[in-house]
Write an enzyme that holds these catalytic residues in place. Sequence first.
Site, PDB file in Angstrom:
ATOM      1  CE  LYS A  22      -1.663  -4.424   3.872  1.00  7.60           C
ATOM      2  NZ  LYS A  22      -2.785  -4.009   4.699  1.00  7.60           N
ATOM      3  CG  ASN A  23      -4.027  -0.448   5.782  1.00  8.02           C
ATOM      4  OD1 ASN A  23      -3.840  -1.480   5.121  1.00  8.02           O
ATOM      5  ND2 ASN A  23      -3.957  -0.420   7.104  1.00  8.02           N
ATOM      6  CB  CYS A 117      -3.777 -10.467   8.812  1.00  4.61           C
ATOM      7  SG  CYS A 117      -2.232 -10.123   7.979  1.00  4.61           S
ATOM      8  NE  ARG A 122      -9.360  -8.404   9.730  1.00  2.00           N
ATOM      9  CZ  ARG A 122      -8.248  -7.914   9.188  1.00  2.00           C
ATOM     10  NH1 ARG A 122      -7.211  -8.683   8.987  1.00  2.00           N
ATOM     11  NH2 ARG A 122      -8.175  -6.642   8.846  1.00  2.00           N
ATOM     12  CG  ASP A 305      -2.588  -2.301  11.522  1.00  2.00           C
ATOM     13  OD1 ASP A 305      -3.210  -3.180  12.135  1.00  2.00           O
ATOM     14  OD2 ASP A 305      -2.962  -1.857  10.414  1.00  2.00           O
ATOM     15  NE  ARG A 397      -1.592  -9.489   2.966  1.00  2.00           N
ATOM     16  CZ  ARG A 397      -2.303  -9.202   4.047  1.00  2.00           C
ATOM     17  NH1 ARG A 397      -2.324 -10.026   5.058  1.00  2.00           N
ATOM     18  NH2 ARG A 397      -3.004  -8.095   4.118  1.00  2.00           N
TER      19      ARG A 397
END
Length: 419
Positions: A22-23, A117, A122, A305, A397
């Site tokens: 995903k990242n 999230c 952030r 994570d 997600r």
Amino acid sequence: MEKLVITGGKRLNGDVFISGAKNAAVAIIPAAIMSGGVCIIENLPNIEDVASLRSTLNKMGAVCEYVDKHTLKIDSSGNINTSAVFEEVRKIRASYYLLGALLGKYKKAEVAMPGGCNFGTRPIDLHLKGFKLLGAKVNVSNGIVTLSAEHLKGAQIYMDQVSVGATINIMLAASMAEGTTIIENAAKEPHVVDTANFLNMMGANIKGAGTDIIRIRGVKELHGAEYTIIPDQIEAGTYMIAAAMAGGDVTVRNIIPKHMDSLTAKLAEMGVEIEKNDDSIRVISSGQLEGANIKTMSYPGFPTDLQPQMTALLSGCHGISVVTENVWDNRYQYVDELRQLGARITVESRVAMIQGVERLKGAKVSATDLRAGAAMVVAGLSAEGVTEIDNIKYIDRGYEDIEEKLSNIGADIKRVNED
Ligand code: UD1
């Protein structure tokens, strides 16, 4: 509203095939618009964040179509609108990569501030500092970041703090700056390397990704490329932790075992049997494990994570475990949910102290963010009785076909639509 309903206590046995990262995907898709041509991106995870980015790129004027479930064709040869201020953009944190990509290619960008999230402050100050050092004017107002530059000029950029997002964003913009940029104290995560490899396939000149000094010699133009995304280290880790906790014999396939070193070392220390192969890891667990201490750190340290999933696992291990979260300042919101399942955890600032219990007990819980949701799944699989998880939009997600992958290895998990 959809829920996941898990009847815990089933041992897990068999193979899980891991999707693309995903990242990496959420950085590489925006990077593709720098090509001004056609890019084919393979091994994309079929998840909500990718769908949101696809829709964003289409709205900006690129033609972004699925070739198959895991492959996107992105044609950015037409007119690209450098303003991305619509709803999808706010939905995902990684839309900040549009800033670096648009600034690099078009020397201007207007992008709504990212969402995603919520586990603490952030900020994107390091991204903006990097853009300024490359010569961009930066303005932030009403939740919109505006960047502009006559020219971008290579610069020496020292990162005060290791940041994945800032490292990638600066790499994107610097790829098309004049001269050489040096990023010091760069993030070393596998998806930083993957994005650099993709940029290089498009004609960029980036060296050192994966170390803490990255050198980027700017080029005038990039071109289309075909690229296959790396496997998702966090998805793989989540299934490994699930197998460790529920007990059983599970092989996670289509992965890069090296990326899993911090987790495999910790699981082995706790009593899990680990067998590493070229592109898979076999996890054999009795489900009766010793507690351990974890400190999250940037790669190659233990990934933040996987912290919530690991805390779930430690809740059912013998003895006292201590988890220290060093990356995010508020990543224990999910602990209240684990307590609903009978976990005994106290949190003080960045430290969670976990007193292992014999067995968690099923309950109704909520996914408070993406990885917190994964932690509820991990806990529910080993808990006694039924666990119902709501708010699963967060899980969608980042996890492709989660209930299917888990059912295939023997879990009793169903998606239920309450409406
Ligand atoms: C990425 C991952 C996220 C993961 C995180 C850390 C993506 C899309 N998301 O997020 O899943 O949890 O890396 O591995 O890849 N910071 C600043 N100023 C900045 C940027 C960051 O102070 O401008 C701080 C953050 O508050 C945090 C730390 O740096 O404490 C690390 O953040 P960063 O690595 O940037 O995380 P993301 O790239 O947002």
